[in-house]
Design an enzyme around this catalytic site. Structure first.
Site, short mmCIF file in Angstrom:
data_model
loop_
_atom_site.label_atom_id
_atom_site.label_comp_id
_atom_site.label_asym_id
_atom_site.label_seq_id
_atom_site.Cartn_x
_atom_site.Cartn_y
_atom_site.Cartn_z
N ASP A 56 0.82 -1.22 0.00
CA ASP A 56 0.00 0.00 0.00
C ASP A 56 0.86 1.27 0.00
O ASP A 56 0.68 2.15 0.85
CB ASP A 56 -0.90 0.02 1.25
CG ASP A 56 -1.69 -1.24 1.43
OD1 ASP A 56 -2.11 -1.84 0.43
OD2 ASP A 56 -1.92 -1.64 2.60
N GLU A 263 -11.69 0.01 -3.02
CA GLU A 263 -10.82 0.55 -1.96
C GLU A 263 -9.63 1.26 -2.62
O GLU A 263 -9.57 1.40 -3.84
CB GLU A 263 -10.31 -0.57 -1.03
CG GLU A 263 -9.43 -1.60 -1.73
CD GLU A 263 -9.00 -2.76 -0.84
OE1 GLU A 263 -9.43 -2.84 0.33
OE2 GLU A 263 -8.23 -3.61 -1.33
O1 FUB Z 1 -3.18 -3.57 3.50
C1 FUB Z 1 -4.47 -3.83 3.97
C2 FUB Z 1 -5.48 -3.51 2.93
O2 FUB Z 1 -5.24 -4.28 1.77
C3 FUB Z 1 -5.44 -2.09 2.43
O3 FUB Z 1 -5.98 -1.17 3.33
C4 FUB Z 1 -6.17 -2.26 1.16
O4 FUB Z 1 -6.08 -1.17 0.30
C5 FUB Z 1 -5.51 -3.50 0.62
O5 FUB Z 1 -4.31 -3.22 -0.03
#
Ligand code: FUB
Length: 362
Positions: A56, A263
């Site tokens: 991320d 997301e």
């Molecule tokens: O790293 C945990 C979660 O996985 C992140 O918040 C999302 O965007 C995905 O990458």
């Protein structure tokens, strides 16, 4: 044009692979956690660091240097499920480099979950901003009732260590904050994520523990935005939904899951236009949409980063010395969904402002 991309990509691959493991400072607790570090030429780019797992990556240029604010993936043995319990991260490490291809510094632990008074579990994807002579680290974490909110921590230096506020940002919820500074100095936070990110449980900014994922023919859940106050620790306005439209001007339905929001929001500006990019989650794309206001609406334009190895896809975009870069992650080092490694590749715009799709494998 295509040949140019390949040459650029190869140059970056070469530079990044020279850099493997070239950290100034070993991480405090877990320098032996990465068991394998195979370099494989099938990939467009190599991992930026190989001594810890990172994911991320939110990249920024502060004081002429590139700082990367990633999640720090750790093997805690938590069983995998659709809520993402296996992403059970405990702290953040910040990475930096003078330029893409330069030596990477791991600045050690910048914030530990035990030092966040309201936190329960799972430190997910962070972001950072600079204002008021202060660096702000924004992070999603579940509270002690297992509900995600977004917190903020401050430091006088971009690499930390950061000190967390005692409470989450009032009115914040869900995951994956992206803090964007507009040309007029205003800051906006984009956020949200469905499934384990809990966005489907928030309607009209109110939490409903029974909130369900939308049915295929219902409209898709929308990402959120709020302007930040001058103190950078609170929202200046109620959180708003962001409309993402297809080429005919319609909102996406849940069944359009190769284009609808899931997301990992990121915002950047290019030639006066607002580019809102995000992950489609269960279809693993990073896509982008363009608008004329930081609040949208944004019209879908295309695929920015094709699915990478691993389930999640997450990115950020920066400009440095007149060149544009895409930071992202895959699972080259571990082969495991929750043990990821961050990478960088060149980002190329076409003359009409569209973006050439990045492929993480050649
Ligand atoms: O790293 C945990 C979660 O996985 C992140 O918040 C999302 O965007 C995905 O990458």
């Amino acid at each position: 044009m295509k040949r140019n991309i390949v040459i650029l990509a190869s140059a970056i691959t070469a530079l990044c692979s020279c850099n493997d493991g070239a950290s100034d400072k070993a991480p405090v607790a877990d320098s032996s956690e990465v068991k394998t570090a195979p370099e494989n030429n099938k990939y467009t780019s190599q991992p930026l660091v190989t001594h810890i797992y990172t994911a991320d990556p939110s990249a920024h240029v502060f004081n002429g240097r590139i700082y990367i604010y990633p999640s720090h993936d750790t093997a805690t043995g938590t069983p995998e499920n659709d809520n993402g319990d296996h992403f059970n991260m405990m702290d953040y490490h910040i990475l930096s480099m003078d330029s893409v291809g330069g030596k990477i510094t791991d600045h050690g632990v910048a914030l530990n979950i035990k030092d966040i008074p309201w936190a329960g579990r799972q430190l997910w994807a962070p972001d950072a901003a600079f204002a008021n002579d202060t660096y702000y680290l924004y992070f999603p974490v579940k509270d002690k009732k297992d509900v995600f909110h977004i917190g903020v921590a401050t430091s006088k230096t971009p690499e930390g260590p950061f000190t967390a506020e005692k409470e989450p940002i009032k009115g914040s919820y869900s995951i994956d904050p992206c803090v964007f500074k507009d040309d007029n100095g205003s800051f906006y936070m984009y956020f949200g994520g469905i499934w384990g990110g809990q966005l489907q449980k928030w309607n009209n900014n109110k939490y409903d523990s029974a909130g369900k994922l939308h049915q295929p023919d219902e409209l898709a859940v929308l990402p959120r935005v709020a302007k930040l106050s001058a103190d950078m620790k609170s929202f200046a306005e109620p959180v708003k939904e962001i409309k993402i439209l297809d080429s005919t001007g319609h909102l996406y339905k849940e069944k359009n899951n190769d284009q609808r929001f899931f997301e990992a929001a990121w915002m950047h500006k290019y030639n006066g236009k607002y580019y809102f990019s995000y992950s489609t989650g269960d279809t693993h794309n990073i896509v982008y949409a363009i608008g004329d206001s930081p609040y949208g609406p944004f019209t879908y334009k295309g695929l920015l980063l094709a699915p990478v190895e691993g389930w999640t896809n997450h990115h950020s975009i920066i400009e440095k010395d007149g060149k544009w870069y895409l930071f992202y992650h895959d699972v080259q080092l571990s082969g495991k969904t929750h043990l990821r490694n961050v990478k960088v590749a060149p980002l190329v715009y076409n003359a009409d402002g569209s973006i050439q799709t990045v492929h993480s494998q050649k």
